[in-house]
Scaffold this active site. Structure first.
Site, PDB file in Angstrom:
ATOM      1  N   GLU A  99     105.921 -33.154  41.432  1.00 37.34           N
ATOM      2  CA  GLU A  99     105.093 -32.417  42.398  1.00 37.34           C
ATOM      3  C   GLU A  99     103.848 -31.878  41.701  1.00 37.34           C
ATOM      4  OE1 GLU A  99     104.207 -31.476  45.188  1.00 37.34           O
ATOM      5  OE2 GLU A  99     105.851 -31.092  46.591  1.00 37.34           O
ATOM      6  N   ASP A 100     102.829 -31.574  42.497  1.00 40.99           N
ATOM      7  CA  ASP A 100     101.628 -30.957  41.932  1.00 40.99           C
ATOM      8  C   ASP A 100     101.817 -29.452  41.740  1.00 40.99           C
ATOM      9  OD1 ASP A 100     101.711 -30.492  44.686  1.00 40.99           O
ATOM     10  OD2 ASP A 100      99.602 -30.930  45.044  1.00 40.99           O
ATOM     11  N   ASP A 103     104.573 -23.554  45.757  1.00 41.50           N
ATOM     12  CA  ASP A 103     104.028 -22.277  46.229  1.00 41.50           C
ATOM     13  C   ASP A 103     105.144 -21.523  46.981  1.00 41.50           C
ATOM     14  OD1 ASP A 103     102.302 -20.279  47.000  1.00 41.50           O
ATOM     15  OD2 ASP A 103     101.240 -21.448  48.499  1.00 41.50           O
ATOM     16  N   ARG A 165      89.835 -33.322  44.518  1.00 40.60           N
ATOM     17  CA  ARG A 165      90.944 -33.926  43.766  1.00 40.60           C
ATOM     18  C   ARG A 165      90.471 -34.558  42.463  1.00 40.60           C
ATOM     19  NH1 ARG A 165      95.430 -34.133  47.249  1.00 40.60           N
ATOM     20  NH2 ARG A 165      94.963 -34.541  49.422  1.00 40.60           N
TER      21      ARG A 165
HETATM   22  P1  IMP Z   1     104.821 -25.023  49.419  1.00 44.00           P
HETATM   23  O1  IMP Z   1     105.638 -25.805  50.415  1.00 44.00           O
HETATM   24  O2  IMP Z   1     104.296 -23.738  50.001  1.00 44.00           O
HETATM   25  O3  IMP Z   1     105.516 -24.808  48.106  1.00 44.00           O
HETATM   26  O4  IMP Z   1     103.492 -25.832  49.181  1.00 44.00           O
HETATM   27  C1  IMP Z   1     103.444 -26.953  48.422  1.00 44.00           C
HETATM   28  C2  IMP Z   1     102.237 -27.776  48.772  1.00 44.00           C
HETATM   29  O5  IMP Z   1     101.135 -26.987  49.266  1.00 44.00           O
HETATM   30  C3  IMP Z   1     101.741 -28.444  47.517  1.00 44.00           C
HETATM   31  O6  IMP Z   1     102.384 -29.675  47.291  1.00 44.00           O
HETATM   32  C4  IMP Z   1     100.255 -28.549  47.785  1.00 44.00           C
HETATM   33  O7  IMP Z   1     100.004 -29.745  48.495  1.00 44.00           O
HETATM   34  C5  IMP Z   1      99.929 -27.361  48.662  1.00 44.00           C
HETATM   35  N1  IMP Z   1      99.407 -26.233  47.855  1.00 44.00           N
HETATM   36  C6  IMP Z   1      99.999 -25.044  47.618  1.00 44.00           C
HETATM   37  N2  IMP Z   1      99.216 -24.265  46.849  1.00 44.00           N
HETATM   38  C7  IMP Z   1      98.094 -24.980  46.595  1.00 44.00           C
HETATM   39  C8  IMP Z   1      96.908 -24.714  45.837  1.00 44.00           C
HETATM   40  O8  IMP Z   1      96.699 -23.654  45.209  1.00 44.00           O
HETATM   41  N3  IMP Z   1      95.993 -25.713  45.824  1.00 44.00           N
HETATM   42  C9  IMP Z   1      96.152 -26.896  46.465  1.00 44.00           C
HETATM   43  N4  IMP Z   1      97.250 -27.183  47.173  1.00 44.00           N
HETATM   44  C10 IMP Z   1      98.217 -26.235  47.245  1.00 44.00           C
END
Ligand code: IMP
Length: 178
Positions: A99-100, A103, A165
Protein backbone atom coordinates in the site's frame (compact mmCIF):
# COMPACT_ATOMS: atom_id res chain seq x y z
CA UNK A 1 -4.35 26.27 -13.12
CA UNK A 2 -0.76 25.17 -12.96
CA UNK A 3 -0.09 21.93 -11.14
CA UNK A 4 3.68 22.21 -10.97
CA UNK A 5 3.87 24.33 -7.85
CA UNK A 6 6.85 24.18 -5.56
CA UNK A 7 5.68 22.18 -2.56
CA UNK A 8 7.46 21.66 0.72
CA UNK A 9 9.28 18.36 0.75
CA UNK A 10 8.72 16.04 3.70
CA UNK A 11 10.79 13.03 2.57
CA UNK A 12 13.37 13.28 -0.18
CA UNK A 13 13.88 10.94 -3.10
CA UNK A 14 17.15 9.67 -1.56
CA UNK A 15 15.63 9.10 1.87
CA UNK A 16 12.85 7.09 0.22
CA UNK A 17 15.29 4.97 -1.76
CA UNK A 18 17.38 4.18 1.34
CA UNK A 19 14.29 3.16 3.30
CA UNK A 20 12.80 1.09 0.47
CA UNK A 21 16.08 -0.80 0.25
CA UNK A 22 15.99 -1.49 4.01
CA UNK A 23 12.40 -2.70 3.75
CA UNK A 24 13.37 -5.07 0.93
CA UNK A 25 16.18 -6.47 3.08
CA UNK A 26 13.78 -7.01 5.99
CA UNK A 27 11.25 -8.73 3.72
CA UNK A 28 13.95 -10.97 2.23
CA UNK A 29 15.09 -12.07 5.66
CA UNK A 30 11.52 -12.95 6.67
CA UNK A 31 10.71 -14.89 3.51
CA UNK A 32 14.07 -16.65 3.14
CA UNK A 33 13.62 -19.71 0.87
CA UNK A 34 10.03 -18.81 -0.07
CA UNK A 35 8.35 -17.26 -3.06
CA UNK A 36 5.95 -14.36 -2.74
CA UNK A 37 3.17 -12.73 -4.66
CA UNK A 38 3.38 -8.97 -4.26
CA UNK A 39 -0.03 -7.35 -4.59
CA UNK A 40 0.19 -3.68 -5.37
CA UNK A 41 -2.81 -1.48 -4.63
CA UNK A 42 -3.41 0.90 -7.54
CA UNK A 43 -2.83 3.59 -8.21
CA UNK A 44 -1.01 5.01 -5.20
CA UNK A 45 1.41 2.13 -4.62
CA UNK A 46 2.63 1.67 -8.19
CA UNK A 47 5.92 3.57 -7.86
CA UNK A 48 6.72 2.20 -4.41
CA UNK A 49 6.00 -1.33 -5.63
CA UNK A 50 8.23 -0.89 -8.67
CA UNK A 51 11.15 0.25 -6.51
CA UNK A 52 10.60 -2.37 -3.81
CA UNK A 53 10.50 -5.17 -6.38
CA UNK A 54 13.77 -4.07 -7.90
CA UNK A 55 15.50 -4.39 -4.54
CA UNK A 56 14.01 -7.85 -3.83
CA UNK A 57 16.06 -10.84 -4.89
CA UNK A 58 13.68 -13.58 -3.71
CA UNK A 59 11.40 -15.10 -6.38
CA UNK A 60 8.49 -12.66 -6.66
CA UNK A 61 5.43 -12.27 -8.82
CA UNK A 62 3.50 -9.05 -8.99
CA UNK A 63 -0.25 -8.55 -9.25
CA UNK A 64 -2.41 -5.44 -9.14
CA UNK A 65 -5.63 -4.58 -7.40
CA UNK A 66 -7.53 -1.34 -7.74
CA UNK A 67 -10.02 -0.06 -5.21
CA UNK A 68 -12.38 2.85 -5.15
CA UNK A 69 -13.63 4.47 -2.02
CA UNK A 70 -16.59 6.79 -2.01
CA UNK A 71 -15.98 9.98 -0.11
CA UNK A 72 -14.08 13.22 -0.53
CA UNK A 73 -10.76 13.33 -2.35
CA UNK A 74 -8.85 13.47 0.93
CA UNK A 75 -10.87 11.18 3.18
CA UNK A 76 -11.97 7.60 2.69
CA UNK A 77 -15.68 6.90 3.36
CA UNK A 78 -15.05 3.32 4.33
CA UNK A 79 -17.28 2.07 1.51
CA UNK A 80 -14.65 0.32 -0.52
CA UNK A 81 -15.09 -1.55 -3.75
CA UNK A 82 -12.60 -3.55 -5.80
CA UNK A 83 -12.65 -2.08 -9.30
CA UNK A 84 -9.86 -4.23 -10.68
CA UNK A 85 -9.42 -7.66 -9.17
CA UNK A 86 -6.44 -10.02 -9.20
CA UNK A 87 -5.80 -12.13 -12.29
CA UNK A 88 -4.56 -15.10 -10.25
CA UNK A 89 -5.68 -17.41 -7.49
CA UNK A 90 -3.70 -16.72 -4.30
CA UNK A 91 -4.82 -19.79 -2.38
CA UNK A 92 -1.82 -21.38 -0.67
CA UNK A 93 0.54 -18.55 -1.71
CA UNK A 94 2.59 -16.15 0.40
CA UNK A 95 1.07 -12.77 -0.25
CA UNK A 96 2.61 -9.39 0.45
CA UNK A 97 0.09 -6.58 0.09
CA UNK A 98 1.76 -3.28 -0.80
CA UNK A 99 0.00 0.00 0.00
CA UNK A 100 1.02 3.63 -0.36
CA UNK A 101 -0.40 4.98 2.90
CA UNK A 102 -2.59 3.89 5.80
CA UNK A 103 -4.78 6.67 7.17
CA UNK A 104 -8.15 5.66 8.72
CA UNK A 105 -7.15 2.05 8.01
CA UNK A 106 -10.53 1.32 6.41
CA UNK A 107 -9.12 0.46 2.97
CA UNK A 108 -6.47 -1.85 4.34
CA UNK A 109 -8.90 -3.48 6.74
CA UNK A 110 -11.27 -4.24 3.88
CA UNK A 111 -8.48 -5.59 1.68
CA UNK A 112 -7.01 -7.69 4.45
CA UNK A 113 -10.30 -9.45 5.10
CA UNK A 114 -11.06 -9.81 1.41
CA UNK A 115 -7.67 -11.38 0.65
CA UNK A 116 -7.74 -13.60 3.76
CA UNK A 117 -11.01 -15.11 2.56
CA UNK A 118 -9.11 -16.38 -0.51
CA UNK A 119 -6.98 -18.56 1.80
CA UNK A 120 -3.39 -17.51 1.10
CA UNK A 121 -0.68 -19.47 2.98
CA UNK A 122 0.31 -16.16 4.57
CA UNK A 123 -0.62 -12.52 4.25
CA UNK A 124 1.61 -9.62 5.25
CA UNK A 125 1.23 -5.93 4.68
CA UNK A 126 3.82 -3.40 3.62
CA UNK A 127 3.04 0.31 3.50
CA UNK A 128 5.32 3.14 2.54
CA UNK A 129 3.62 5.61 4.88
CA UNK A 130 1.64 5.27 8.08
CA UNK A 131 -0.50 8.14 9.41
CA UNK A 132 -1.71 6.73 12.74
CA UNK A 133 -3.47 9.88 14.04
CA UNK A 134 -6.79 9.30 12.26
CA UNK A 135 -7.01 5.53 12.58
CA UNK A 136 -10.60 4.30 12.81
CA UNK A 137 -9.89 0.57 12.91
CA UNK A 138 -7.10 -1.25 14.64
CA UNK A 139 -4.85 -2.43 11.87
CA UNK A 140 -1.10 -2.72 11.63
CA UNK A 141 1.24 -3.15 8.72
CA UNK A 142 4.09 -5.64 9.07
CA UNK A 143 6.49 -3.34 7.23
CA UNK A 144 6.28 0.44 7.46
CA UNK A 145 8.50 2.84 5.55
CA UNK A 146 7.80 6.05 7.46
CA UNK A 147 5.37 7.06 10.20
CA UNK A 148 4.17 10.61 9.53
CA UNK A 149 1.95 13.17 11.24
CA UNK A 150 -1.51 13.92 9.94
CA UNK A 151 -0.52 15.85 6.82
CA UNK A 152 -1.95 15.38 3.37
CA UNK A 153 1.00 14.29 1.28
CA UNK A 154 1.57 13.84 -2.43
CA UNK A 155 4.28 12.51 -4.72
CA UNK A 156 6.01 9.17 -5.28
CA UNK A 157 2.71 7.72 -6.48
CA UNK A 158 0.40 9.55 -4.08
CA UNK A 159 -2.04 12.00 -5.59
CA UNK A 160 -4.45 14.79 -4.97
CA UNK A 161 -7.21 14.66 -7.62
CA UNK A 162 -4.88 12.51 -9.76
CA UNK A 163 -2.07 15.10 -9.82
CA UNK A 164 1.39 15.08 -8.26
CA UNK A 165 1.98 11.32 -8.51
CA UNK A 166 5.10 11.98 -10.59
CA UNK A 167 6.94 14.05 -7.98
CA UNK A 168 10.06 12.11 -6.87
CA UNK A 169 9.79 12.85 -3.13
CA UNK A 170 6.92 12.99 -0.62
CA UNK A 171 5.61 16.53 -0.33
CA UNK A 172 3.18 18.38 1.90
CA UNK A 173 0.05 19.67 0.22
CA UNK A 174 -0.93 22.85 2.07
CA UNK A 175 -4.43 23.03 3.62
CA UNK A 176 -5.48 25.78 1.21
CA UNK A 177 -5.05 23.41 -1.74
CA UNK A 178 -7.47 20.84 -0.36
P1 IMP B 1 -7.68 4.95 4.53
O1 IMP B 1 -8.72 3.97 4.05
O2 IMP B 1 -8.29 6.14 5.23
O3 IMP B 1 -6.59 4.32 5.34
O4 IMP B 1 -7.06 5.62 3.25
C1 IMP B 1 -6.17 4.98 2.45
C2 IMP B 1 -6.13 5.61 1.09
O5 IMP B 1 -6.47 7.02 1.10
C3 IMP B 1 -4.73 5.53 0.56
O6 IMP B 1 -4.49 4.32 -0.11
C4 IMP B 1 -4.65 6.76 -0.31
O7 IMP B 1 -5.12 6.43 -1.60
C5 IMP B 1 -5.57 7.76 0.33
N1 IMP B 1 -4.82 8.70 1.21
C6 IMP B 1 -4.88 8.79 2.55
N2 IMP B 1 -4.06 9.76 3.00
C7 IMP B 1 -3.48 10.30 1.90
C8 IMP B 1 -2.52 11.35 1.71
O8 IMP B 1 -2.00 12.01 2.64
N3 IMP B 1 -2.18 11.60 0.43
C9 IMP B 1 -2.68 10.93 -0.64
N4 IMP B 1 -3.57 9.94 -0.50
C10 IMP B 1 -3.97 9.62 0.76
Amino acid sequence: MTRIEKLEELISKDEIQDRVKELAEEIERDYQGNEIIVISVLKGAFIFTADLLRYLTIPSQVEFLAVSSYGSSTKSSGVIRIIKDLDVNIQGKNVLLVEDIVDSGLTLNYLKHNLKSRLPASLKICTLLDKPDKREVEIYADYVGFVIDDYFVVGYGLDYSEYYRNMPGINLLPEEYL
